[in-house]
Motif scaffolding. Structure first.
Motif, mmCIF file in Angstrom:
data_model
loop_
_atom_site.group_PDB
_atom_site.id
_atom_site.type_symbol
_atom_site.label_atom_id
_atom_site.label_comp_id
_atom_site.label_asym_id
_atom_site.label_seq_id
_atom_site.Cartn_x
_atom_site.Cartn_y
_atom_site.Cartn_z
ATOM 1 N N MET A 164 0.868 -1.194 0.000
ATOM 2 C CA MET A 164 0.000 0.000 0.000
ATOM 3 C C MET A 164 0.900 1.237 0.000
ATOM 4 O O MET A 164 1.973 1.227 0.621
ATOM 5 N N SER A 165 0.463 2.277 -0.696
ATOM 6 C CA SER A 165 1.338 3.435 -0.860
ATOM 7 C C SER A 165 0.530 4.732 -0.772
ATOM 8 O O SER A 165 -0.468 4.905 -1.480
ATOM 9 N N ILE A 166 0.957 5.615 0.113
ATOM 10 C CA ILE A 166 0.223 6.873 0.336
ATOM 11 C C ILE A 166 0.817 7.959 -0.558
ATOM 12 O O ILE A 166 2.015 8.244 -0.451
ATOM 13 N N PRO A 167 0.023 8.564 -1.443
ATOM 14 C CA PRO A 167 0.576 9.649 -2.262
ATOM 15 C C PRO A 167 1.076 10.811 -1.390
ATOM 16 O O PRO A 167 0.506 11.070 -0.327
ATOM 17 N N CYS A 168 2.141 11.472 -1.837
ATOM 18 C CA CYS A 168 2.733 12.574 -1.048
ATOM 19 C C CYS A 168 1.767 13.736 -0.903
ATOM 20 O O CYS A 168 1.799 14.468 0.074
ATOM 21 N N GLY A 261 4.159 7.339 3.965
ATOM 22 C CA GLY A 261 3.623 8.556 4.571
ATOM 23 C C GLY A 261 4.467 9.004 5.752
ATOM 24 O O GLY A 261 5.583 8.514 5.961
ATOM 25 N N LYS A 262 3.929 9.919 6.535
ATOM 26 C CA LYS A 262 4.669 10.488 7.651
ATOM 27 C C LYS A 262 3.737 10.627 8.852
ATOM 28 O O LYS A 262 2.522 10.822 8.673
ATOM 29 N N ARG A 289 2.795 12.797 3.060
ATOM 30 C CA ARG A 289 4.046 13.395 3.551
ATOM 31 C C ARG A 289 4.063 14.926 3.456
ATOM 32 O O ARG A 289 4.396 15.610 4.417
ATOM 33 N N ASP A 290 3.679 15.488 2.303
ATOM 34 C CA ASP A 290 3.789 16.948 2.119
ATOM 35 C C ASP A 290 2.926 17.702 3.125
ATOM 36 O O ASP A 290 3.303 18.768 3.619
#
Ligand code: AFP
Length: 320
Positions: A164-168, A261-262, A289-290
């Motif tokens: 799974m990958s969270i867009p920035c 993510g962060k 993240r951003d």
């Protein structure tokens, strides 16, 4: 196994008469739902005999519980929130189980509460089960975050969401805006700027979502991005945040970081916090993240007196 049993208990709750309050408070002084207690008992029953576990800690129990392995020194410690967002059960909305696994330092016999007080960066596994239209298990052991869906017929969890990958970047945020008046200025500034849309400093429209079960809000973020905030605020009860560090914020932070993510308190990485008590609370801002970096930036900025004044003027400008 336990999550399958809890899923079935949630599924049956209206028919079995297990919705609603149990009429008692837990260690945090929060009202316990009948299903909080049922889910906690299922987890205790299902894990107590596990050879690898030395001790367990739960949101619903004031003290740790040693397993039957205490004399044979199980290597791991398990922490959980048995039924996150449990008031959603009464309205047939998603709820979940959040868990975290730590090494038992030096495999001490018997394990003590102090053994649980490790920063989130020491977790060896973190995850949650979400009981929604489908039951899913989302896990990390430090090599990515992966989602498995329960096939009710066979009772198996099938890998349906690898890596799974969270867009920035995102244009979706989640926060309980009913608490706006209690927030500190960096959070007010962030949310006001999102709400100002295309005419504000962000120059784009944002969307807001709030399920009131962290498990469901984080699940959405893992699938399509977004940012989730439960900051500290001016109320006595959430002076240090609302969410519990060891069995809510840390496992969710590990899942989010492993998906790119962060997760931050606004001032520091959640998983770097050295815990002092088992049921300690923390502010949490996690997701794309951003956005989390922007929030950290606003917090850093707000520490200096002049930018505080600028924030106050900006707030006045936005309000009038
Ligand atoms: P419970 O686990 O006690 O039901 O609380 C849920 C929760 O800790 C978290 O999952 C939600 O994000 C948050 O509380 C909802 O809080 P509000 O009551 O402020 O909406």
């Amino acid at each position: 196994m336990c999550c399958r049993t809890i899923a079935a208990a949630v599924d049956r709750s209206a028919l079995a008469g297990t919705t609603g309050s149990a009429g008692v408070d837990n260690v945090q002084g929060e009202e316990q739902k009948k299903l909080d207690i049922i889910a906690n008992d299922i987890l205790l029953e299902g894990t107590r005999e596990h050879a690898a576990l030395a001790a367990l800690a739960s949101e619903e129990m004031a003290r740790i519980s040693r397993t039957s392995q205490e004399r044979t020194a199980g290597q791991y410690l398990l922490l959980f929130d048995p039924l996150d967002g449990s008031s959603n059960v009464d309205i047939n909305a998603p709820v979940g189980t959040i868990f975290s696994i730590l090494r038992c330092p030096g495999a001490r016999v018997p394990a003590t509460e102090a053994d649980f007080l490790q920063p989130g960066s020491e977790q060896v596994c973190a995850g949650y089960a979400i009981y929604g239209p489908a039951t899913m298990l989302v896990l990390t052991t430090g090599e990515g975050t992966h989602g498995f869906t329960l096939e009710r017929g066979s009772g198996e969890f099938i890998l349906t969401h690898p890596r799974m990958s969270i867009p920035c970047q995102t244009r979706e945020f989640a926060i309980n805006t009913a608490n706006t008046r209690h927030w500190e200025s960096p959070v007010k500034r962030y949310v006001q700027e999102c709400m100002a849309g295309t005419h504000g400093p962000r120059q784009q429209d944002f969307n807001m979502r709030w399920v009131a079960a962290m498990v469901a809000d984080v699940h959405r973020i893992l699938l399509r991005g977004g940012v989730f905030l439960y900051p500290q605020d001016g109320r006595e009860v959430s002076r240090f945040g609302k969410l519990r560090l060891l069995y809510e914020a840390n496992p969710m932070s590990m899942l989010v970081e492993q998906a790119g993510g962060k997760s931050s308190t606004g001032h520091e990485r959640v998983m770097d916090i050295q815990p002092h008590t088992l049921h300690q609370r923390t502010p949490v801002m996690l997701g794309s993240r951003d956005e989390v970096e922007r929030l950290e930036n606003y917090h850093q900025h707000a520490r200096r007196p002049l930018p505080d004044l600028v924030d106050a003027l900006r707030n006045l400008w936005t309000e009038y």
